[in-house]
Motif scaffolding. Structure first.
Motif, PDB file in Angstrom:
ATOM      1  N   ILE A   1      27.492  28.786   9.328  1.00  0.00           N
ATOM      2  CA  ILE A   1      27.467  29.942  10.225  1.00  0.00           C
ATOM      3  C   ILE A   1      28.903  30.286  10.594  1.00  0.00           C
ATOM      4  CG2 ILE A   1      26.608  30.854  12.415  1.00  0.00           C
ATOM      5  CD1 ILE A   1      25.039  27.705  11.496  1.00  0.00           C
ATOM      6  N   VAL A   2      29.222  31.554  10.581  1.00  0.00           N
ATOM      7  CA  VAL A   2      30.537  32.015  11.011  1.00  0.00           C
ATOM      8  C   VAL A   2      30.407  32.599  12.415  1.00  0.00           C
ATOM      9  CG1 VAL A   2      32.422  33.633  10.606  1.00  0.00           C
ATOM     10  CG2 VAL A   2      31.340  32.487   8.675  1.00  0.00           C
ATOM     11  N   ILE A   3      31.215  32.115  13.348  1.00  0.00           N
ATOM     12  CA  ILE A   3      31.240  32.674  14.699  1.00  0.00           C
ATOM     13  C   ILE A   3      32.676  32.992  15.084  1.00  0.00           C
ATOM     14  CG2 ILE A   3      29.149  31.445  15.399  1.00  0.00           C
ATOM     15  CD1 ILE A   3      30.861  29.469  16.884  1.00  0.00           C
ATOM     16  N   GLY A   4      32.836  33.864  16.059  1.00  0.00           N
ATOM     17  CA  GLY A   4      34.160  34.242  16.527  1.00  0.00           C
ATOM     18  C   GLY A   4      34.801  33.154  17.373  1.00  0.00           C
ATOM     19  N   MET A   5      36.118  33.248  17.540  1.00  0.00           N
ATOM     20  CA  MET A   5      36.848  32.247  18.316  1.00  0.00           C
ATOM     21  C   MET A   5      36.392  32.223  19.782  1.00  0.00           C
ATOM     22  SD  MET A   5      38.994  31.031  15.984  1.00  0.00           S
ATOM     23  CE  MET A   5      40.482  30.325  16.668  1.00  0.00           C
ATOM     24  N   ARG A   6      36.113  33.400  20.324  1.00  0.00           N
ATOM     25  CA  ARG A   6      35.689  33.469  21.724  1.00  0.00           C
ATOM     26  C   ARG A   6      34.346  32.761  21.911  1.00  0.00           C
ATOM     27  NH1 ARG A   6      34.962  39.087  25.216  1.00  0.00           N
ATOM     28  NH2 ARG A   6      34.358  38.129  27.181  1.00  0.00           N
ATOM     29  N   ALA A   7      33.425  33.006  20.975  1.00  0.00           N
ATOM     30  CA  ALA A   7      32.124  32.334  21.046  1.00  0.00           C
ATOM     31  C   ALA A   7      32.275  30.833  20.853  1.00  0.00           C
ATOM     32  CB  ALA A   7      31.182  32.917  19.993  1.00  0.00           C
ATOM     33  N   ALA A   8      33.160  30.429  19.936  1.00  0.00           N
ATOM     34  CA  ALA A   8      33.368  29.008  19.661  1.00  0.00           C
ATOM     35  C   ALA A   8      33.875  28.267  20.893  1.00  0.00           C
ATOM     36  CB  ALA A   8      34.339  28.840  18.503  1.00  0.00           C
TER      37      ALA A   8
ATOM     38  N   THR B   1      35.716  21.693  22.655  1.00  0.00           N
ATOM     39  CA  THR B   1      35.019  22.883  22.191  1.00  0.00           C
ATOM     40  C   THR B   1      35.129  22.954  20.670  1.00  0.00           C
ATOM     41  OG1 THR B   1      36.887  24.432  22.146  1.00  0.00           O
ATOM     42  CG2 THR B   1      35.842  24.028  24.290  1.00  0.00           C
ATOM     43  N   LEU B   2      34.481  23.933  20.074  1.00  0.00           N
ATOM     44  CA  LEU B   2      34.597  24.119  18.635  1.00  0.00           C
ATOM     45  C   LEU B   2      35.994  24.577  18.232  1.00  0.00           C
ATOM     46  CD1 LEU B   2      31.193  25.672  17.514  1.00  0.00           C
ATOM     47  CD2 LEU B   2      31.903  23.285  17.609  1.00  0.00           C
ATOM     48  N   LEU B   3      36.827  24.896  19.215  1.00  0.00           N
ATOM     49  CA  LEU B   3      38.225  25.253  18.930  1.00  0.00           C
ATOM     50  C   LEU B   3      39.146  24.045  18.962  1.00  0.00           C
ATOM     51  CD1 LEU B   3      38.706  28.581  20.936  1.00  0.00           C
ATOM     52  CD2 LEU B   3      38.074  28.282  18.536  1.00  0.00           C
TER      53      LEU B   3
ATOM     54  N   ALA C   1      26.785  19.780  22.844  1.00  0.00           N
ATOM     55  CA  ALA C   1      26.340  19.205  24.113  1.00  0.00           C
ATOM     56  C   ALA C   1      26.040  20.246  25.179  1.00  0.00           C
ATOM     57  CB  ALA C   1      27.399  18.234  24.650  1.00  0.00           C
ATOM     58  N   ARG C   2      26.761  21.374  25.138  1.00  0.00           N
ATOM     59  CA  ARG C   2      26.628  22.319  26.254  1.00  0.00           C
ATOM     60  C   ARG C   2      27.049  23.710  25.817  1.00  0.00           C
ATOM     61  NH1 ARG C   2      29.619  21.490  32.173  1.00  0.00           N
ATOM     62  NH2 ARG C   2      28.520  23.167  33.285  1.00  0.00           N
ATOM     63  N   VAL C   3      26.365  24.719  26.351  1.00  0.00           N
ATOM     64  CA  VAL C   3      26.712  26.121  26.111  1.00  0.00           C
ATOM     65  C   VAL C   3      27.067  26.732  27.463  1.00  0.00           C
ATOM     66  CG1 VAL C   3      25.886  28.353  25.299  1.00  0.00           C
ATOM     67  CG2 VAL C   3      25.151  26.256  24.140  1.00  0.00           C
ATOM     68  N   THR C   4      28.270  27.272  27.577  1.00  0.00           N
ATOM     69  CA  THR C   4      28.736  27.717  28.887  1.00  0.00           C
ATOM     70  C   THR C   4      28.439  29.178  29.198  1.00  0.00           C
ATOM     71  OG1 THR C   4      30.947  28.259  28.036  1.00  0.00           O
ATOM     72  CG2 THR C   4      30.595  26.020  28.874  1.00  0.00           C
ATOM     73  N   ASP C   5      27.932  29.924  28.229  1.00  0.00           N
ATOM     74  CA  ASP C   5      27.602  31.339  28.433  1.00  0.00           C
ATOM     75  C   ASP C   5      26.097  31.498  28.340  1.00  0.00           C
ATOM     76  OD1 ASP C   5      27.218  34.082  28.362  1.00  0.00           O
ATOM     77  OD2 ASP C   5      28.899  34.467  27.016  1.00  0.00           O
ATOM     78  N   GLN C   6      25.473  32.029  29.404  1.00  0.00           N
ATOM     79  CA  GLN C   6      24.021  32.175  29.402  1.00  0.00           C
ATOM     80  C   GLN C   6      23.579  33.623  29.216  1.00  0.00           C
ATOM     81  OE1 GLN C   6      22.055  29.924  32.495  1.00  0.00           O
ATOM     82  NE2 GLN C   6      23.273  28.105  32.077  1.00  0.00           N
ATOM     83  N   ASP C   7      24.431  34.419  28.592  1.00  0.00           N
ATOM     84  CA  ASP C   7      24.042  35.776  28.228  1.00  0.00           C
ATOM     85  C   ASP C   7      22.841  35.710  27.276  1.00  0.00           C
ATOM     86  OD1 ASP C   7      24.656  38.779  27.815  1.00  0.00           O
ATOM     87  OD2 ASP C   7      24.643  37.961  25.777  1.00  0.00           O
TER      88      ASP C   7
END
Length: 228
Positions: A209-216, A150-152, A163-169
């Motif tokens: 781009i800055v994103i939060g740890m949870r999103a990362a 992951t990005l973490l 490669a993949r996004v696990t949240d489809q909100d």
């Protein structure tokens, strides 16, 4: 043999996805977790799971949880195959945004015949993944499950491919789309700061781009393919 009801298919798919999210491939899926995923009360989930157990599609242990049998796993994988191919069809052919196809695919996956799904699969070139990077099971229900970072966890200042996004909100996917953080894009993590809850990502066009740890944690990455 008649196709199972949409409710049965939704239960099997939810159990399958919960199993796939576990590192331990023998662990039972807790009933509370299943009920939450399906937005029903635990008693309703338990009643349906008992019916599935009587049909040989799941193994149910009271007060412990549920797990798919081999028959249930294959059926669940084929439901997931229909869903993910429908999502890709809606994006690639119909022209819908990847942020809005999930609910449409939820409805269409129960109505499409296996013959139609196989034709869509052929027309799309036998794709390996859907628009979100989720793997698509084959006609036999087999599915590749690559291990991603992951990005973490990926290396800092090193090129990786999203490669993949696990949240489809929907809102989350729209944010990623606007930020050009979509599967196939080459990006790099410039820095992480747990205390400030942010990850600095440099993406397409040298844009930061800055994103939060949870999103990362929801963005899975792989090394770039070898050149040449």
């Amino acid at each position: 043999m008649a196709l199972p009801s949409s409710t049965v298919e939704n239960y099997l798919k939810a159990i399958y996805q919960a199993e796939m999210a576990e590192e331990d491939d023998t662990r039972l899926v807790p009933m509370g977790r299943l009920a939450s995923a399906l937005h029903v009360v635990p008693g309703t989930a338990t009643t349906m799971v008992k019916t599935l157990a009587d049909s040989g599609l799941v193994r149910y242990e009271p007060y412990a949880g549920v797990r798919l049998t081999a028959a249930g796993q294959k059926l669940a994988a084929l439901v997931l195959r229909r869903h993910r191919l429908m999502e890709l069809f809606l994006v690639e052919v119909v022209g819908m945004s990847w942020a809005e196809v999930h609910d449409e695919a939820e409805r269409l996956e129960h109505a499409a015949s296996d013959r139609l799904i196989d034709r869509i699969d052929e027309m799309l070139g036998r794709p390996a993944v859907d628009p979100h990077g989720d793997p698509i099971p084959d006609q036999d229900g087999a599915m590749a499950t690559p291990r991603y970072q992951t990005l973490l966890t990926c290396p800092i200042d090193t090129a990786v491919v999203l490669a993949r996004v696990t949240d489809q909100d929907t809102a989350f996917l729209r944010f990623l789309e606007q930020s050009h953080l979509t599967p196939g894009k080459t990006i790099r993590v410039e820095s992480r700061d747990a205390a400030a809850d942010h990850v600095l990502v440099r993406g397409a066009g040298d844009r930061s781009i800055v994103i939060g740890m949870r999103a990362a944690a929801k963005l899975l990455v792989a090394p770039p393919p070898p050149s040449g």
